[in-house]
Enzyme design. Structure first.
Site, short mmCIF file in Angstrom:
data_model
loop_
_atom_site.label_atom_id
_atom_site.label_comp_id
_atom_site.label_asym_id
_atom_site.label_seq_id
_atom_site.Cartn_x
_atom_site.Cartn_y
_atom_site.Cartn_z
N TYR A 52 -29.52 53.65 -40.15
CA TYR A 52 -30.00 52.30 -39.77
C TYR A 52 -30.15 51.45 -40.92
CZ TYR A 52 -30.49 53.53 -34.78
OH TYR A 52 -30.29 54.05 -33.64
N GLN A 85 -28.84 43.41 -25.13
CA GLN A 85 -28.89 44.96 -25.32
C GLN A 85 -28.69 44.89 -27.00
OE1 GLN A 85 -26.45 47.54 -22.43
NE2 GLN A 85 -25.65 45.32 -21.92
N ASN A 86 -28.25 44.02 -27.80
CA ASN A 86 -28.08 44.12 -29.08
C ASN A 86 -29.46 44.15 -29.85
OD1 ASN A 86 -25.55 43.92 -28.13
ND2 ASN A 86 -25.20 41.71 -28.93
N VAL A 87 -29.11 44.70 -31.03
CA VAL A 87 -30.50 45.09 -31.92
C VAL A 87 -30.24 43.98 -33.02
CG1 VAL A 87 -30.94 47.34 -31.18
CG2 VAL A 87 -29.35 47.01 -33.04
N ASP A 88 -29.22 43.31 -33.00
CA ASP A 88 -29.08 42.26 -34.28
C ASP A 88 -29.77 41.06 -33.70
OD1 ASP A 88 -27.43 40.23 -32.85
OD2 ASP A 88 -25.66 41.72 -32.73
N HIS A 103 -33.13 46.69 -26.19
CA HIS A 103 -33.11 48.04 -27.03
C HIS A 103 -33.76 47.80 -28.28
CE1 HIS A 103 -29.39 49.03 -24.16
NE2 HIS A 103 -30.77 49.27 -23.48
N GLY A 168 -19.62 40.84 -22.89
CA GLY A 168 -19.50 41.75 -24.20
C GLY A 168 -20.42 43.01 -23.79
N THR A 169 -20.39 43.61 -22.54
CA THR A 169 -20.99 44.71 -22.23
C THR A 169 -20.07 45.51 -21.48
OG1 THR A 169 -22.90 45.75 -21.33
CG2 THR A 169 -22.68 43.78 -20.66
N SER A 170 -20.02 46.85 -21.54
CA SER A 170 -19.22 47.77 -20.71
C SER A 170 -19.99 48.16 -19.52
CB SER A 170 -19.08 49.07 -21.52
OG SER A 170 -20.22 49.57 -21.87
#
Ligand code: APR
Length: 225
Positions: A52, A85-88, A103, A168-170
């Site tokens: 991380y 869902q991104n952690v950025d 997330h 942009g998500t699967s």
């Protein structure tokens, strides 16, 4: 009009952050479970913290792209809530003001003993970095097998949305992938992804392309509604 955006790793791909499932199940060369699960952290905390630290360093070097910026500009005309869902923090850096991180967030750390003790953390996080109770800090990331505390808030937002944009998500990771089922029956959905996980239908418009080109096209259609 109230627009809810569900974003995943693909929106940050053109900023230079790799997605998870476009790279053979490996995440920056690691088995996902070894760096993103409580078991992985128990087994080798130094490896996980270092992983991380690298992600945090990379995040300091990249910038929001046109898709993040176009979504931020949408706030000039609409009420917009982003569920990512991104952690950025690229949505925030682009200017979006309502962002729910399902997330967790890379630039935050928390006590291993209390998930509510959260600290801003932009530098490296190492073994020995403790809070005032002498409790080790860990990344403020929801790992596999952990609860998603923001899920109820996200469900409520999707349920109230007049329009949903997915980008942009699967759609493979639950519970996030189940969020669309909470949209009202007739809520239009705009889905932007070069490899879209769902098909077009009377209420779903799919743009099978990258975020930086697909998001402006979706917005153009929304503005005509
Ligand atoms: N623009 C838009 N979408 C893109 C782009 C791009 N330039 N490049 C790739 N994509 C798409 C891929 O086609 C894929 O559908 O982004 C998606 C990325 O999927 P994943 O890697 O599975 O990412 P995501 O859906 O966000 O993963 C969910 O999995 O490991 C976890 O917790 C992690 O939040 C993450 C969760």
């Amino acid at each position: 009009m109230n627009i809810v955006v569900l974003s995943g790793a693909g929106i940050s791909a053109e900023s230079g952050i790799n997605t998870f499932r476009d790279s053979n199940g490996l995440w920056e060369g690691h088995d996902v479970m070894s760096v993103a699960s409580p078991q992985g952290f128990s087994k080798d905390p130094a490896l996980v913290l270092d992983f991380y630290n690298q992600r945090r360093k990379q995040l300091n070097e990249v910038s929001p792209n046109k898709a993040h910026k176009a979504l931020a500009e949408l706030e000039l005309k609409y009420t917009v809530h982003i569920i990512t869902q991104n952690v950025d923090d690229l949505h925030e850096r682009a200017g979006s003001t309502n962002v729910t991180h399902l997330h967790g967030e890379l630039f935050k750390a928390r006590s291993i003993h209390n998930e509510h003790e959260i600290y801003e953390w932009k530098k490296d996080l190492n073994l020995g970095d403790v809070n005032k109770h002498n409790h080790q800090l860990r990344p403020h990331i929801v790992w596999f097998g952990e609860a998603v505390p923001k899920m109820d808030e996200a469900i409520e937002l999707v349920h109230k949305a007049a329009i949903v944009i997915v980008v942009g998500t699967s759609m493979q990771v639950y519970p996030a992938a189940g969020l669309l089922q909470y949209a009202k029956h007739k809520t239009p959905i705009y889905f932007v992804d070069p490899k879209p996980a769902i098909d077009s239908s009377d209420r779903i418009t799919v743009f099978a392309e990258k975020a930086t080109t697909g998001i402006p096209k979706a917005i153009e259609l929304i503005e005509k509604l």
